[in-house]
Motif scaffolding. Structure first.
Motif, short mmCIF file in Angstrom:
data_model
loop_
_atom_site.label_atom_id
_atom_site.label_comp_id
_atom_site.label_asym_id
_atom_site.label_seq_id
_atom_site.Cartn_x
_atom_site.Cartn_y
_atom_site.Cartn_z
N ARG A 148 0.89 -1.16 0.00
CA ARG A 148 0.00 0.00 0.00
C ARG A 148 0.93 1.21 0.00
O ARG A 148 1.70 1.42 0.93
CB ARG A 148 -0.91 0.02 1.22
N LEU A 149 0.87 1.98 -1.08
CA LEU A 149 1.78 3.11 -1.27
C LEU A 149 1.05 4.43 -1.06
O LEU A 149 -0.07 4.61 -1.54
CB LEU A 149 2.37 3.07 -2.67
N THR A 150 1.72 5.35 -0.37
CA THR A 150 1.22 6.71 -0.19
C THR A 150 2.15 7.62 -0.98
O THR A 150 3.38 7.48 -0.92
CB THR A 150 1.24 7.12 1.29
N ASP A 210 -2.94 0.45 -3.75
CA ASP A 210 -2.30 -0.84 -3.55
C ASP A 210 -1.68 -1.33 -4.86
O ASP A 210 -2.26 -1.16 -5.94
CB ASP A 210 -3.33 -1.86 -3.07
N VAL A 211 -0.51 -1.93 -4.73
CA VAL A 211 0.19 -2.50 -5.87
C VAL A 211 0.54 -3.95 -5.53
O VAL A 211 1.18 -4.21 -4.51
CB VAL A 211 1.48 -1.71 -6.19
N ALA A 212 0.08 -4.87 -6.37
CA ALA A 212 0.38 -6.29 -6.19
C ALA A 212 1.37 -6.72 -7.25
O ALA A 212 1.26 -6.35 -8.42
CB ALA A 212 -0.90 -7.11 -6.28
N PHE A 213 2.35 -7.48 -6.84
CA PHE A 213 3.38 -8.00 -7.74
C PHE A 213 3.19 -9.51 -7.84
O PHE A 213 3.10 -10.19 -6.83
CB PHE A 213 4.77 -7.70 -7.18
N ASP A 214 3.17 -10.03 -9.06
CA ASP A 214 3.04 -11.48 -9.19
C ASP A 214 4.41 -12.10 -9.38
O ASP A 214 5.40 -11.41 -9.60
CB ASP A 214 2.07 -11.86 -10.31
N TYR A 272 2.98 4.51 -9.41
CA TYR A 272 1.87 5.46 -9.26
C TYR A 272 0.71 5.05 -10.19
O TYR A 272 -0.45 5.04 -9.77
CB TYR A 272 2.33 6.88 -9.58
N ALA A 273 1.05 4.70 -11.41
CA ALA A 273 0.02 4.29 -12.37
C ALA A 273 -0.71 3.04 -11.88
O ALA A 273 -1.94 2.97 -11.94
CB ALA A 273 0.65 4.05 -13.74
N GLN A 274 0.04 2.07 -11.37
CA GLN A 274 -0.58 0.84 -10.88
C GLN A 274 -1.42 1.11 -9.63
O GLN A 274 -2.52 0.57 -9.49
CB GLN A 274 0.49 -0.20 -10.56
N ALA A 275 -0.90 1.93 -8.72
CA ALA A 275 -1.64 2.26 -7.50
C ALA A 275 -2.92 3.03 -7.82
O ALA A 275 -3.92 2.90 -7.12
CB ALA A 275 -0.76 3.06 -6.55
N SER A 276 -2.90 3.81 -8.89
CA SER A 276 -4.09 4.57 -9.29
C SER A 276 -5.23 3.65 -9.71
O SER A 276 -6.40 4.01 -9.61
CB SER A 276 -3.75 5.52 -10.44
N GLU A 277 -4.88 2.46 -10.19
CA GLU A 277 -5.90 1.48 -10.60
C GLU A 277 -6.55 0.81 -9.41
O GLU A 277 -7.64 0.25 -9.53
CB GLU A 277 -5.27 0.43 -11.51
N ARG A 278 -5.89 0.84 -8.25
CA ARG A 278 -6.42 0.23 -7.02
C ARG A 278 -6.34 1.25 -5.89
O ARG A 278 -5.73 1.02 -4.86
CB ARG A 278 -5.63 -1.03 -6.67
#
Length: 90
Positions: free
Chosen positions: A19-21, A29-33, A75-81
């Motif tokens: 969870r990034l601020t 939130d950013v999830a890495f697979d 930032y782009a990924q966190a914007s999606e979640r």
């Protein structure tokens, strides 16, 4: 081009999830697979190692491994979640 907004905080919320601020107030939130853990990033496949994440100079780093990630795609990924939207300037 992705937006450059410094990361101000990183919280581990899953084995490979953060969870990034960001400096603009956005939180997401950013999830890495597993597919992302190749080459120099392979040590982060271990959730205990991944959990050693820190924020330095506006991005996430794993100082024990000498690794960092660019904040723009995060930032782009966190914007999606999004958990919280960015502040709108007055």
């Amino acid at each position: 081009m992705d937006k450059l907004v410094p990361i101000t905080n990183a919280e581990v919320i899953g084995d490979h999830e953060l969870r990034l601020t960001f400096a603009d107030g956005a939180v997401g939130d950013v999830a890495f697979d597993d597919a992302e853990w190749h080459g120099v990033f392979e040590p982060l496949r271990d959730p205990r190692r991944f959990a050693r994440v820190r924020v330095e100079h506006g991005t996430v780093v794993w100082p024990d491994d000498g690794l960092d990630m660019a904040p723009e795609p995060l930032y782009a990924q966190a914007s999606e979640r999004q958990v919280r939207s960015a502040r709108i300037p007055a």
